[in-house]
Design an enzyme around this catalytic site. Structure first.
Site, PDB file in Angstrom:
ATOM      1  N   CYS A  86       0.834  -1.211   0.000  1.00  0.00           N
ATOM      2  CA  CYS A  86       0.000   0.000   0.000  1.00  0.00           C
ATOM      3  C   CYS A  86       0.872   1.265   0.000  1.00  0.00           C
ATOM      4  O   CYS A  86       1.409   1.621  -1.042  1.00  0.00           O
ATOM      5  CB  CYS A  86      -0.974  -0.043   1.173  1.00  0.00           C
ATOM      6  SG  CYS A  86      -2.307   1.147   0.996  1.00  0.00           S
ATOM      7  N   HIS A 168      -3.824  -5.142   1.157  1.00  0.00           N
ATOM      8  CA  HIS A 168      -3.171  -5.512   2.425  1.00  0.00           C
ATOM      9  C   HIS A 168      -3.154  -7.038   2.592  1.00  0.00           C
ATOM     10  O   HIS A 168      -4.191  -7.630   2.902  1.00  0.00           O
ATOM     11  CB  HIS A 168      -3.893  -4.849   3.594  1.00  0.00           C
ATOM     12  CG  HIS A 168      -3.673  -3.371   3.633  1.00  0.00           C
ATOM     13  ND1 HIS A 168      -2.738  -2.782   4.439  1.00  0.00           N
ATOM     14  CD2 HIS A 168      -4.242  -2.370   2.918  1.00  0.00           C
ATOM     15  CE1 HIS A 168      -2.740  -1.480   4.245  1.00  0.00           C
ATOM     16  NE2 HIS A 168      -3.641  -1.201   3.322  1.00  0.00           N
ATOM     17  N   GLU A 170      -2.044  -8.832   4.929  1.00  0.00           N
ATOM     18  CA  GLU A 170      -2.260  -9.331   6.290  1.00  0.00           C
ATOM     19  C   GLU A 170      -3.711  -9.735   6.520  1.00  0.00           C
ATOM     20  O   GLU A 170      -4.019 -10.452   7.475  1.00  0.00           O
ATOM     21  CB  GLU A 170      -1.812  -8.289   7.325  1.00  0.00           C
ATOM     22  CG  GLU A 170      -2.568  -6.978   7.324  1.00  0.00           C
ATOM     23  CD  GLU A 170      -1.983  -5.938   6.360  1.00  0.00           C
ATOM     24  OE1 GLU A 170      -1.303  -6.321   5.382  1.00  0.00           O
ATOM     25  OE2 GLU A 170      -2.209  -4.735   6.597  1.00  0.00           O
TER      26      GLU A 170
END
Lengths: 184, 226
Positions: A86, A168, A170
């Protein structure tokens, strides 16, 4: 050692729990040795001592990293694997001559992988979590790995293992960070 | 930075508040009180007692009603946050979201529209490590709701401790239950912790339980010195 660079606006910020710790957690569970350093505290030592480097994301309203782009000039000559997430992708784009452009997106959306790479694997559609106000243009010397010219989801340097992803990993795509750990 | 914490009195909002207090100033706790027990966004059991926690930690509380209907409650949440901006001058909102993209995305959008910072300091935290952290830091957390097989009546009102965390770990492995209840399997209420100047004593409560759905409803409680 993997160098995890915190791009949030200040060291030890509340955002670090949200954008840095989850990446560090994936590395820890994968058995990797890592060090977290804030981008304003980076010196040559951790960069030279790292096997690979990850630039983390930031909160939506946080754009200090984009106003301090001179602190990332070391990326230009880097010869080891680098992953920008990002805000980290935006930094890579700027350092290599691309632009950060307004392109707000929040939520889970389909992502079309269009080119096979060591990081994202073969072309297919995946779902990824987006949280950004800005996207990037493709810098010279890079190729699109996911998305399209008007909406670059992932890119890679054509000769070096330098990757950027705007979503993202994660969230629901931890495998991407795990794959990055073994990229040569 | 002045912050408002979305606050239910459950462990996640309390621990998010603790983290927010470490790096900023928490100006208010924002509690949306839903009339719908199955609210998509808001923790409902015992939320009426969140005011006791606010008093115990010494932070003003802003309460806001909602009918709790899907999506419409988001407009109510946005109004509540806007009121917190007017009344307390908050510049950012803190949530206790861990895994719920549904909740996180909606709060992020509200904050973007109101030009506020949004913080989720428990985001993607390892749930078992988080529960151990709560216990090791001295938070006293009780289970006030169970909503999944095979959680039996003994869980209702139980205190989260090392033994119970071990049981949750086993249930995660066998039944894919989220140990911190992020999937709605359990709900909690916090009675004490390091940010509490006083602790909460429950004087009377009612337990209900049937078919793996149980609630521990606080009927009378008070603050006592620690």
């Amino acid at each position: 050692m993997i160098l995890v660079v915190d791009l949030c606006s200040s060291p030890g910020s509340l955002s670090k729990y949200e954008f840095v710790d989850p990446i560090a957690g994936i590395l820890r569970r994968a058995g990797s040795i890592y060090e977290v350093v804030h981008f304003t505290d980076l010196s040559n030592d951790p960069i030279e001592g790292a096997d690979r480097i990850i630039l983390c994301g930031t909160a939506l309203k946080d754009d200090l990293y984009a106003r301090r782009i001179e602190l990332f000039s070391w990326i230009k000559d880097l010869d080891k694997p680098l992953l920008g997430i990002c805000a980290g992708m935006q930094v890579i784009s700027r350092v290599f001559g691309g632009e950060i452009v307004p392109r707000p997106k929040i939520g889970l959306n389909g992502i079309d992988i269009v080119k096979e790479t060591d990081l994202l694997g073969p072309p297919r559609r995946i779902e990824g979590y987006h949280l950004h106000n800005s996207g990037v243009t493709l810098p010279p010397g890079f190729e699109i790995v996911a998305g399209r010219p008007g909406e670059v989801e992932a890119f890679k340097h054509s000769e070096r293992p330098i990757y950027g992803i705007i979503f993202h990993p994660e969230v629901r795509n931890r495998w991407i960070v795990e794959r990055f750990v073994s990229i040569r | 930075m002045l912050l408002g914490v979305l606050f239910s009195g459950g462990k996640d909002s309390v621990y998010a508040c603790r983290r927010a207090m470490e790096t900023g100033t928490v100006s208010c706790l924002i509690t949306v009180v839903s009339e719908n027990p199955d609210s998509y966004m808001f923790h409902t059991p015992n939320v009426a007692w969140a005011n006791l926690i606010a008093e115990a930690v010494g932070i003003p509380q802003l309460t806001w009603p909602t009918l709790g209907e899907e999506e419409e409650e988001l407009a109510d949440l946005s109004d509540a946050i806007a009121a917190a901006v007017d009344l307390y001058g908050i510049e950012g909102v803190v949530t206790g979201a861990i895994e719920s993209v549904y909740q996180a995305v909606r709060v992020q959008r509200i904050c973007r529209d109101l030009d506020l910072w949004c913080y989720n300091p428990l985001w993607q935290i390892d749930q078992l490590e988080y529960l151990r952290l709560l216990v090791s830091e001295g938070f006293e957390v009780i289970i006030t709701g169970v909503f999944a097989y095979p959680l039996d009546e003994a869980w209702v009102g139980a205190r989260i401790d090392s033994r119970l965390i071990g049981e949750l770990e086993a249930l995660r492995d066998r039944y894919a239950i989220n140990p911190s209840g992020e999937g709605g399997e359990i709900e909690t209420f916090v009675l004490d912790g390091p940010i509490f100047k006083k602790r909460i004593e429950i004087l009377r409560a009612e337990k209900t339980y049937e078919n793996y759905r149980g609630r521990f409803l606080i009927e009378e409680a008070r603050l006592v010195d620690k």
